[in-house]
Design a protein around this motif. Sequence first.
Motif, short mmCIF file in Angstrom:
data_model
loop_
_atom_site.label_atom_id
_atom_site.label_comp_id
_atom_site.label_asym_id
_atom_site.label_seq_id
_atom_site.Cartn_x
_atom_site.Cartn_y
_atom_site.Cartn_z
N GLY A 56 105.91 54.72 19.12
CA GLY A 56 104.97 55.45 18.39
C GLY A 56 104.36 54.57 17.43
O GLY A 56 103.09 54.29 17.21
N GLU A 57 105.21 53.52 16.64
CA GLU A 57 104.81 52.64 15.60
C GLU A 57 104.15 51.56 16.43
O GLU A 57 103.29 50.89 15.70
N HIS A 58 104.64 51.11 17.52
CA HIS A 58 103.94 50.06 18.07
C HIS A 58 102.44 50.52 18.55
O HIS A 58 101.56 49.59 18.43
N VAL A 59 102.29 51.53 18.93
CA VAL A 59 101.27 52.08 19.54
C VAL A 59 100.14 51.93 18.44
O VAL A 59 98.93 51.61 18.13
N GLU B 145 95.94 60.33 24.52
CA GLU B 145 96.07 58.73 24.32
C GLU B 145 97.33 58.24 24.01
O GLU B 145 98.10 57.42 24.79
N LEU B 146 97.99 58.80 22.98
CA LEU B 146 99.25 58.32 22.46
C LEU B 146 100.37 58.38 23.06
O LEU B 146 100.96 57.63 23.54
N ALA C 238 102.36 55.39 25.26
CA ALA C 238 104.00 55.54 24.85
C ALA C 238 104.59 55.42 26.36
O ALA C 238 105.51 54.86 26.40
N GLU C 239 104.12 56.23 27.15
CA GLU C 239 104.78 56.37 28.54
C GLU C 239 104.78 54.97 29.30
O GLU C 239 105.52 54.55 29.99
N LYS C 240 103.50 54.06 29.02
CA LYS C 240 103.32 52.98 29.66
C LYS C 240 104.48 52.09 28.93
O LYS C 240 105.18 51.27 29.65
N GLU C 241 104.64 52.06 27.66
CA GLU C 241 105.74 51.25 27.03
C GLU C 241 106.96 51.52 27.46
O GLU C 241 107.75 50.65 27.79
N ARG D 248 103.94 54.53 10.46
CA ARG D 248 103.34 53.22 10.58
C ARG D 248 101.75 53.39 10.07
O ARG D 248 101.52 52.57 9.23
N VAL D 249 101.00 54.38 10.46
CA VAL D 249 99.66 54.53 9.83
C VAL D 249 99.84 54.79 8.37
O VAL D 249 99.07 54.24 7.48
N TYR D 250 100.90 55.63 7.89
CA TYR D 250 101.04 55.79 6.53
C TYR D 250 101.41 54.47 5.73
O TYR D 250 101.02 54.31 4.53
N ARG D 251 102.03 53.64 6.37
CA ARG D 251 102.46 52.47 5.73
C ARG D 251 101.22 51.63 5.57
O ARG D 251 101.28 50.89 4.40
N GLU D 252 100.69 51.40 6.51
CA GLU D 252 99.36 50.73 6.45
C GLU D 252 98.35 50.96 5.33
O GLU D 252 97.74 50.29 4.81
#
Length: 312
Positions: A236-239, A268-269, A273-276, A298-302
């Motif tokens: 999830g963070e990678h996406v 889409e997420l 994720a399923e591809k990863e 990840r978004v909140y850290r950004e």
Amino acid sequence: MAIPDFSAHGIAAKYAVLVDVGYLYAAAGEVLLGAKERKEYRVAADELIQALQKHALERIPGELLRVYWYDAARDRVPTVDQRVIAQLPWVKVRLGNLNARGQQKGVDAQIRSDLEALARHHAVSDTVLIAGDEDMVPAVEAAQAYGVRIHLWGVEPPFGTNQAERLVWESDTVEILSADFLRPFFTRAPVPVPVPPTPSPAQVFAGRTVKPMPPKAPVGQVAKLGPGRPRVEEVGEHVAQKWILTRGRDNIRDLLPGPLLPTVIDTELLIEAEKELGHSLRPYPEARVWLRDGFWARVYREFDLGVGISSK
């Protein structure tokens, strides 16, 4: 004066609706909310488009060909809202570029090109044009030379006018969309609420108890094994990181404050994720929750916000 109905003479009439979104949003934001920038308000664009379609159906003879929705985005990478609009039926999104100063580039040229092409190929007999710029005049005159009638719609101004005088003169009919017509679709953006700093790991895990191990599967029954939480959150963070890089911080910022995601983006997420992971998460509802948690972390850290947890 009533508009001639060509269908009565056996001629199939069609019309298109061309919307300069920059003009429509800016003019409506000013008259309804006194807003100067788009970030100051939110627009229910899908409902607004439906209302414009209905309004045209009641006034223009023939069948709707489609709505052309002209907007702009940084590097022409669509925002979340633009991606949702693009999936609406009978709607085609055209994107110009939005430069660092928030100025639209290339939008007027796209409108002029489409207006002339539709007329030249006899795709429409009428066109509704929602715009205000005098740069539209040559395209209006060219379309009229091919026999297309131009119906100019504008937004009620707080005072004076917000459309070029020559554009008004050259159009076949002119109508002003009232503030009351537009009001249901525009709301003031919420004031951002200060978010406390991100807690340390010790604060996050303070007071938590260890969950008991789930019961073992009965003898002879194979346990349903799903992906581990750390791995799913990592994906999830990678996406999220990939989307920030490819779609831009401004577009991802549109998702805030969360934690709910638009259905299109949530799907889409999941697909990304399923591809990863290399396998489906559909049988594991809890994994989708972990996936959203990783995405929002990840978004909140950004944006230097607190740690978010999804509500589903």
